[in-house]
Write a protein that holds these residues in place. Sequence first.
Motif, PDB file in Angstrom:
ATOM      1  N   HIS A  50       0.857  -1.192   0.000  1.00  0.00           N
ATOM      2  CA  HIS A  50       0.000   0.000   0.000  1.00  0.00           C
ATOM      3  C   HIS A  50       0.894   1.244   0.000  1.00  0.00           C
ATOM      4  O   HIS A  50       1.773   1.382   0.849  1.00  0.00           O
ATOM      5  CB  HIS A  50      -0.910   0.005   1.227  1.00  0.00           C
ATOM      6  CG  HIS A  50      -2.009   1.016   1.170  1.00  0.00           C
ATOM      7  ND1 HIS A  50      -1.786   2.376   1.111  1.00  0.00           N
ATOM      8  CD2 HIS A  50      -3.368   0.879   1.155  1.00  0.00           C
ATOM      9  CE1 HIS A  50      -2.940   3.023   1.085  1.00  0.00           C
ATOM     10  NE2 HIS A  50      -3.914   2.135   1.096  1.00  0.00           N
ATOM     11  N   LEU A  57      -5.569  -3.632   2.085  1.00  0.00           N
ATOM     12  CA  LEU A  57      -5.192  -3.623   0.675  1.00  0.00           C
ATOM     13  C   LEU A  57      -5.431  -5.018   0.138  1.00  0.00           C
ATOM     14  O   LEU A  57      -4.937  -6.003   0.708  1.00  0.00           O
ATOM     15  CB  LEU A  57      -3.729  -3.235   0.486  1.00  0.00           C
ATOM     16  CG  LEU A  57      -3.253  -3.262  -0.979  1.00  0.00           C
ATOM     17  CD1 LEU A  57      -3.834  -2.074  -1.750  1.00  0.00           C
ATOM     18  CD2 LEU A  57      -1.740  -3.245  -1.076  1.00  0.00           C
ATOM     19  N   VAL A  59      -5.046  -7.471  -3.257  1.00  0.00           N
ATOM     20  CA  VAL A  59      -4.368  -7.610  -4.542  1.00  0.00           C
ATOM     21  C   VAL A  59      -4.941  -8.829  -5.255  1.00  0.00           C
ATOM     22  O   VAL A  59      -4.988  -9.932  -4.682  1.00  0.00           O
ATOM     23  CB  VAL A  59      -2.844  -7.759  -4.372  1.00  0.00           C
ATOM     24  CG1 VAL A  59      -2.176  -7.881  -5.732  1.00  0.00           C
ATOM     25  CG2 VAL A  59      -2.275  -6.558  -3.611  1.00  0.00           C
ATOM     26  N   HIS A  60      -5.408  -8.628  -6.465  1.00  0.00           N
ATOM     27  CA  HIS A  60      -5.985  -9.721  -7.254  1.00  0.00           C
ATOM     28  C   HIS A  60      -5.340  -9.729  -8.634  1.00  0.00           C
ATOM     29  O   HIS A  60      -5.506  -8.785  -9.402  1.00  0.00           O
ATOM     30  CB  HIS A  60      -7.501  -9.547  -7.386  1.00  0.00           C
ATOM     31  CG  HIS A  60      -8.187 -10.729  -7.982  1.00  0.00           C
ATOM     32  ND1 HIS A  60      -9.460 -10.671  -8.485  1.00  0.00           N
ATOM     33  CD2 HIS A  60      -7.776 -12.026  -8.139  1.00  0.00           C
ATOM     34  CE1 HIS A  60      -9.809 -11.863  -8.942  1.00  0.00           C
ATOM     35  NE2 HIS A  60      -8.802 -12.694  -8.738  1.00  0.00           N
ATOM     36  N   VAL A  63      -3.460  -6.647  -9.486  1.00  0.00           N
ATOM     37  CA  VAL A  63      -4.184  -5.371  -9.416  1.00  0.00           C
ATOM     38  C   VAL A  63      -4.501  -5.044  -7.959  1.00  0.00           C
ATOM     39  O   VAL A  63      -5.073  -5.874  -7.240  1.00  0.00           O
ATOM     40  CB  VAL A  63      -5.490  -5.423 -10.235  1.00  0.00           C
ATOM     41  CG1 VAL A  63      -6.252  -4.106 -10.104  1.00  0.00           C
ATOM     42  CG2 VAL A  63      -5.184  -5.710 -11.703  1.00  0.00           C
ATOM     43  N   GLU A  64      -4.129  -3.845  -7.525  1.00  0.00           N
ATOM     44  CA  GLU A  64      -4.361  -3.426  -6.144  1.00  0.00           C
ATOM     45  C   GLU A  64      -5.719  -2.743  -6.008  1.00  0.00           C
ATOM     46  O   GLU A  64      -6.083  -1.891  -6.811  1.00  0.00           O
ATOM     47  CB  GLU A  64      -3.258  -2.477  -5.687  1.00  0.00           C
ATOM     48  CG  GLU A  64      -1.873  -3.124  -5.657  1.00  0.00           C
ATOM     49  CD  GLU A  64      -0.783  -2.150  -5.255  1.00  0.00           C
ATOM     50  OE1 GLU A  64      -1.087  -0.953  -5.081  1.00  0.00           O
ATOM     51  OE2 GLU A  64       0.376  -2.587  -5.123  1.00  0.00           O
ATOM     52  N   ILE A  65      -6.451  -3.138  -4.974  1.00  0.00           N
ATOM     53  CA  ILE A  65      -7.728  -2.506  -4.640  1.00  0.00           C
ATOM     54  C   ILE A  65      -7.610  -2.002  -3.211  1.00  0.00           C
ATOM     55  O   ILE A  65      -7.280  -2.773  -2.310  1.00  0.00           O
ATOM     56  CB  ILE A  65      -8.909  -3.493  -4.748  1.00  0.00           C
ATOM     57  CG1 ILE A  65      -8.944  -4.149  -6.135  1.00  0.00           C
ATOM     58  CG2 ILE A  65     -10.221  -2.797  -4.473  1.00  0.00           C
ATOM     59  CD1 ILE A  65      -8.398  -5.538  -6.166  1.00  0.00           C
ATOM     60  N   TRP A  66      -7.818  -0.719  -3.007  1.00  0.00           N
ATOM     61  CA  TRP A  66      -7.709  -0.161  -1.665  1.00  0.00           C
ATOM     62  C   TRP A  66      -8.998   0.571  -1.310  1.00  0.00           C
ATOM     63  O   TRP A  66      -9.850   0.789  -2.160  1.00  0.00           O
ATOM     64  CB  TRP A  66      -6.492   0.756  -1.541  1.00  0.00           C
ATOM     65  CG  TRP A  66      -6.514   1.969  -2.429  1.00  0.00           C
ATOM     66  CD1 TRP A  66      -6.897   3.240  -2.090  1.00  0.00           C
ATOM     67  CD2 TRP A  66      -6.138   2.039  -3.822  1.00  0.00           C
ATOM     68  NE1 TRP A  66      -6.780   4.088  -3.161  1.00  0.00           N
ATOM     69  CE2 TRP A  66      -6.324   3.378  -4.238  1.00  0.00           C
ATOM     70  CE3 TRP A  66      -5.669   1.103  -4.740  1.00  0.00           C
ATOM     71  CZ2 TRP A  66      -6.043   3.804  -5.540  1.00  0.00           C
ATOM     72  CZ3 TRP A  66      -5.401   1.523  -6.043  1.00  0.00           C
ATOM     73  CH2 TRP A  66      -5.578   2.853  -6.429  1.00  0.00           C
ATOM     74  N   GLU A  67      -9.118   0.930  -0.042  1.00  0.00           N
ATOM     75  CA  GLU A  67     -10.308   1.509   0.593  1.00  0.00           C
ATOM     76  C   GLU A  67     -11.335   0.407   0.868  1.00  0.00           C
ATOM     77  O   GLU A  67     -11.686  -0.384  -0.002  1.00  0.00           O
ATOM     78  CB  GLU A  67     -10.947   2.627  -0.221  1.00  0.00           C
ATOM     79  CG  GLU A  67     -10.026   3.810  -0.457  1.00  0.00           C
ATOM     80  CD  GLU A  67      -9.554   4.486   0.838  1.00  0.00           C
ATOM     81  OE1 GLU A  67     -10.297   4.488   1.847  1.00  0.00           O
ATOM     82  OE2 GLU A  67      -8.422   4.992   0.847  1.00  0.00           O
ATOM     83  N   ALA A  70     -14.447  -0.032  -1.416  1.00  0.00           N
ATOM     84  CA  ALA A  70     -14.101  -0.569  -2.734  1.00  0.00           C
ATOM     85  C   ALA A  70     -13.816  -2.060  -2.651  1.00  0.00           C
ATOM     86  O   ALA A  70     -14.252  -2.845  -3.514  1.00  0.00           O
ATOM     87  CB  ALA A  70     -12.891   0.170  -3.300  1.00  0.00           C
ATOM     88  N   ILE A  71     -13.094  -2.485  -1.620  1.00  0.00           N
ATOM     89  CA  ILE A  71     -12.768  -3.901  -1.450  1.00  0.00           C
ATOM     90  C   ILE A  71     -14.033  -4.712  -1.185  1.00  0.00           C
ATOM     91  O   ILE A  71     -14.221  -5.809  -1.729  1.00  0.00           O
ATOM     92  CB  ILE A  71     -11.743  -4.083  -0.317  1.00  0.00           C
ATOM     93  CG1 ILE A  71     -10.393  -3.473  -0.726  1.00  0.00           C
ATOM     94  CG2 ILE A  71     -11.579  -5.558   0.051  1.00  0.00           C
ATOM     95  CD1 ILE A  71      -9.375  -3.417   0.386  1.00  0.00           C
ATOM     96  N   TYR A  74     -15.904  -5.069  -4.397  1.00  0.00           N
ATOM     97  CA  TYR A  74     -15.174  -5.979  -5.272  1.00  0.00           C
ATOM     98  C   TYR A  74     -15.418  -7.437  -4.880  1.00  0.00           C
ATOM     99  O   TYR A  74     -15.716  -8.283  -5.734  1.00  0.00           O
ATOM    100  CB  TYR A  74     -13.684  -5.656  -5.216  1.00  0.00           C
ATOM    101  CG  TYR A  74     -12.850  -6.342  -6.265  1.00  0.00           C
ATOM    102  CD1 TYR A  74     -12.696  -5.785  -7.534  1.00  0.00           C
ATOM    103  CD2 TYR A  74     -12.212  -7.552  -6.002  1.00  0.00           C
ATOM    104  CE1 TYR A  74     -11.925  -6.415  -8.512  1.00  0.00           C
ATOM    105  CE2 TYR A  74     -11.450  -8.188  -6.965  1.00  0.00           C
ATOM    106  CZ  TYR A  74     -11.307  -7.614  -8.220  1.00  0.00           C
ATOM    107  OH  TYR A  74     -10.551  -8.241  -9.177  1.00  0.00           O
TER     108      TYR A  74
END
Length: 206
Positions: A50, A57, A59-60, A63-67, A70-71, A74
């Motif tokens: 992060h 954080l 990660v897929h 690809v990083e997805i934060w907040e 949002a996670i 997702y």
Amino acid sequence: MLTLYHSPRSRSSRIIRLIDELDIWTEVDIRIVSITHNDGTGEKDSTNPHPEGKVPLLVHDGVEIWESNAIILYLTDLFPKAGMGPVAGDQQRGRYLSWLAWYGNVVEPVFVIGATELSHPIFDVTFRGIPEMTFRLAGALEDTPFLMGEQFTAADLLLVSPFTWFPDAAPDQPAIKAWIERCEARPSARKMAEFDAAHLEQVSVA
């Protein structure tokens, strides 16, 4: 494989709870990291990708997805069978998205501003305050057990989280108190607490 960077008893704990609700423990590689805390303890962890050293954080496939919101969105989209969030095309999708956004845009700022005892007309106009937040929550829960109706969803999981951290901050309002009790009675609340307790030492050692 999904990778979650998590620090026990932090904002990422609600993602641990979501993992349990979705029953995807075997789908996620949970990596425990340290973070800096408001009281000055802890430190930024070099193993946490992060950019701000925060959690959660996700990660897929690189690809990083934060907040958190949002996670949550997702993951509930990625694993829809658990029914933790209306999928695209569902009539209630917009309401679900609105609750997730409202948490980040209103609820958390209101809590942070209140904790710092700051007061300014711009804050009041932009975010409102605890009374307005309480009124909005109570209105939504007056006739239904959960924010989306009869079923517990990730919207409840996210919105109830600050009252899990700070139970004394829970409004003295019957509908909200009953909602908090219903949310916290779910097995995922206990499993989240047990997971974090079991991994606290790992952070202190690191």
